[in-house]
Design an enzyme around this catalytic site. Structure first.
Site, PDB file in Angstrom:
ATOM      1  N   ASP A 137       0.845  -1.197   0.000  1.00 49.90           N
ATOM      2  CA  ASP A 137       0.000   0.000   0.000  1.00 49.90           C
ATOM      3  C   ASP A 137       0.886   1.255   0.000  1.00 49.90           C
ATOM      4  O   ASP A 137       1.854   1.328   0.780  1.00 49.90           O
ATOM      5  CB  ASP A 137      -0.859  -0.054   1.282  1.00 49.90           C
ATOM      6  CG  ASP A 137      -1.980   0.950   1.282  1.00 49.90           C
ATOM      7  OD1 ASP A 137      -2.400   1.367   0.197  1.00 49.90           O
ATOM      8  OD2 ASP A 137      -2.449   1.305   2.392  1.00 49.90           O
ATOM      9  N   ASP A 148       2.922   5.103  -5.231  1.00 52.57           N
ATOM     10  CA  ASP A 148       2.213   6.362  -4.969  1.00 52.57           C
ATOM     11  C   ASP A 148       3.178   7.529  -5.178  1.00 52.57           C
ATOM     12  O   ASP A 148       3.867   7.957  -4.251  1.00 52.57           O
ATOM     13  CB  ASP A 148       1.650   6.351  -3.549  1.00 52.57           C
ATOM     14  CG  ASP A 148       0.906   7.647  -3.232  1.00 52.57           C
ATOM     15  OD1 ASP A 148       0.858   8.529  -4.119  1.00 52.57           O
ATOM     16  OD2 ASP A 148       0.391   7.778  -2.110  1.00 52.57           O
ATOM     17  N   HIS A 163      -8.130   9.527   4.911  1.00 47.63           N
ATOM     18  CA  HIS A 163      -7.470   8.460   5.670  1.00 47.63           C
ATOM     19  C   HIS A 163      -7.688   8.737   7.156  1.00 47.63           C
ATOM     20  O   HIS A 163      -7.638   9.884   7.594  1.00 47.63           O
ATOM     21  CB  HIS A 163      -5.955   8.472   5.420  1.00 47.63           C
ATOM     22  CG  HIS A 163      -5.549   7.836   4.123  1.00 47.63           C
ATOM     23  ND1 HIS A 163      -4.564   8.329   3.321  1.00 47.63           N
ATOM     24  CD2 HIS A 163      -5.992   6.710   3.504  1.00 47.63           C
ATOM     25  CE1 HIS A 163      -4.404   7.547   2.270  1.00 47.63           C
ATOM     26  NE2 HIS A 163      -5.267   6.559   2.347  1.00 47.63           N
ATOM     27  N   HIS A 220      -9.468   4.830  -1.583  1.00 45.40           N
ATOM     28  CA  HIS A 220      -8.685   4.807  -0.335  1.00 45.40           C
ATOM     29  C   HIS A 220      -9.492   5.475   0.772  1.00 45.40           C
ATOM     30  O   HIS A 220     -10.455   6.190   0.510  1.00 45.40           O
ATOM     31  CB  HIS A 220      -7.367   5.559  -0.540  1.00 45.40           C
ATOM     32  CG  HIS A 220      -6.359   4.753  -1.284  1.00 45.40           C
ATOM     33  ND1 HIS A 220      -5.280   4.177  -0.677  1.00 45.40           N
ATOM     34  CD2 HIS A 220      -6.299   4.402  -2.590  1.00 45.40           C
ATOM     35  CE1 HIS A 220      -4.586   3.508  -1.577  1.00 45.40           C
ATOM     36  NE2 HIS A 220      -5.180   3.623  -2.751  1.00 45.40           N
ATOM     37  N   GLY A 221      -9.077   5.235   2.010  1.00 46.97           N
ATOM     38  CA  GLY A 221      -9.694   5.936   3.139  1.00 46.97           C
ATOM     39  C   GLY A 221     -11.169   5.628   3.284  1.00 46.97           C
ATOM     40  O   GLY A 221     -11.988   6.512   3.540  1.00 46.97           O
ATOM     41  N   THR A 244      -8.386   1.872   9.313  1.00 46.60           N
ATOM     42  CA  THR A 244      -8.760   2.453  10.603  1.00 46.60           C
ATOM     43  C   THR A 244      -9.883   1.678  11.296  1.00 46.60           C
ATOM     44  O   THR A 244      -9.855   1.486  12.518  1.00 46.60           O
ATOM     45  CB  THR A 244      -9.197   3.922  10.391  1.00 46.60           C
ATOM     46  OG1 THR A 244      -8.151   4.592   9.705  1.00 46.60           O
ATOM     47  CG2 THR A 244      -9.485   4.612  11.707  1.00 46.60           C
TER      48      THR A 244
HETATM   49  O1  G3H Z   1      -5.045   1.937   2.116  1.00 50.23           O
HETATM   50  C1  G3H Z   1      -5.711   1.919   3.145  1.00 50.23           C
HETATM   51  C2  G3H Z   1      -6.878   2.772   3.332  1.00 50.23           C
HETATM   52  O2  G3H Z   1      -6.833   3.810   2.410  1.00 50.23           O
HETATM   53  C3  G3H Z   1      -7.013   3.171   4.723  1.00 50.23           C
HETATM   54  O3  G3H Z   1      -8.028   4.116   4.941  1.00 50.23           O
HETATM   55  O4  G3H Z   1      -7.755   4.128   7.390  1.00 50.23           O
HETATM   56  O5  G3H Z   1      -9.693   5.255   6.282  1.00 50.23           O
HETATM   57  O6  G3H Z   1      -9.552   2.797   6.363  1.00 50.23           O
HETATM   58  P1  G3H Z   1      -8.803   4.068   6.323  1.00 50.23           P
HETATM   59 CA    CA Z   2      -4.587   4.001   1.480  1.00 50.22          CA
END
Ligand code: G3H
Ligand code: CA
Length: 324
Positions: free
Chosen positions: A94, A119, A193, A227-228, A252
């Site tokens: 990632d 990235d 994120h 993402h996120g 998260t």
């Molecule tokens: O690559 C991982 C995710 O983008 C994490 O996002 O912490 O909001 O779940 P998140």
């Molecule tokens: Ca991510």
């Protein structure tokens, strides 16, 4: 079963054709791997586990050695997932920024992963394209698939921190895909994120559709990546999938699951390890049957497993494994 890069490509192709999502879950250690792989398997879904550079360094211990950490996580994921013939599992890197280029090449050449994300989104577009294409050329020779990104996602995820968000422009997405030949394209559409709540986000899921339509029109259809995604509502995730998203990243939410489940265990079992105020310290005997790490780690593990099972139902990947 641990998939090859080619099989992981088939997973995303099927997801795109049938419009469902694949949950990509960040991991660091074996408890999380067990929870997630068992969860994907329990609902007949394929799944992707992913490791950030920070996770890899943590896994290696004090040496922080990237190669050691990646080999360790990869061995755990491969060995554990090979027990389940009806659920395909991949391992992804990632958000590897350009300073991790050599690390990406090491993981690709040693087949530690099924896919990687380069990235270079903090670079200008021509430089992002140049770096991403270099990774794609190496990865494709080894049958590994590549995710690239334009735009900026607000919030913090390990070493990736941004105070601002930058929405992806569809025409730039097209240029990026045409020039790099990435397999998966991560768009910045307003997710954050870290801890966030769907109703407070300025989400532009319409941008996913604009990007998807433009790529299709130019014969370079790809799976889009969100993402996120921890703070998104079920409906927001389903709209994203309808608009072309195939990979939905979660980190998260699992961290909160694990912390909550273990915190509530220790709230209940506090005196297994702490002397109660009304007992003399000389008379106090801690309770080994309660503080054995297996007794409390399993609470976090069970919670994470239930969560990933529910995630798979929400994004429609349950009973859709390519191995069923
Ligand atoms: O690559 C991982 C995710 O983008 C994490 O996002 O912490 O909001 O779940 P998140
Ligand atoms: Ca991510």
């Amino acid at each position: 079963m641990f998939l090859t890069g080619k099989q992981m490509g088939e997973v995303f192709l099927k997801a795109k054709r049938e419009r469902f999502g694949i949950i990509a879950s960040n991991v660091v250690f074996d408890t999380q791997v067990r929870a997630l792989v068992q969860g994907y398997n329990a609902v007949g879904s394929d799944g992707l586990l992913q490791m950030s550079a920070g996770a890899v360094k943590y896994a290696a211990g004090a040496s922080q050695d990237l190669h050691t950490g990646a080999k360790l996580i990869s061995t755990i994921v491969k060995t554990f997932s090979d027990q389940f013939p009806h659920s395909g599992i991949g391992l992804h890197i990632d958000h590897a920024t350009p300073n991790y280029f050599d690390f990406l090449v090491y993981c690709i050449e040693n087949k530690l992963v099924t896919s990687v994300m380069i990235d270079a989104s903090h670079e200008d577009l021509p430089e992002n394209i140049r770096i991403t294409k270099e990774v794609v050329d190496i990865a494709h020779k080894h049958g590994i698939i590549v995710e690239g990104e334009i735009g900026r996602i607000k919030g913090a995820e390990d070493e990736i921190v941004s105070d601002t968000e930058l929405y992806t422009k569809p025409e730039e997405a097209l240029e990026f895909v045409l020039k790099t030949n990435v397999d998966l394209f991560a768009a910045s559409v307003g997710t954050n994120h870290g801890v966030s709540k769907g109703e407070n986000l300025v989400l532009r899921l319409d941008l996913c559709k604009d990007i998807d339509d433009l790529l299709i029109k130019n014969n370079v259809e790809r799976g889009l990546v969100l993402h996120g995604a921890s703070g998104l509502t079920d409906e927001q995730q389903q709209t994203a999938i309808a608009n072309g998203v195939v990979k939905i990243n979660k980190d998260t939410h699992y961290q909160m699951d694990m912390a909550e489940a273990i915190q509530s265990y220790w709230e209940k079992e506090k005196y297994a390890i702490v002397c109660p105020p009304d007992v003399d310290a000389w008379d106090y005997v801690p309770n080994k049957s309660k503080f054995d790490p297996r007794k409390w780690l399993i609470k976090g593990e069970n919670k994470m497993q239930a969560t990933v099972e529910e995630f798979c139902r929400v994004v429609g990947s349950a009973n859709k494994s390519i191995l069923l």
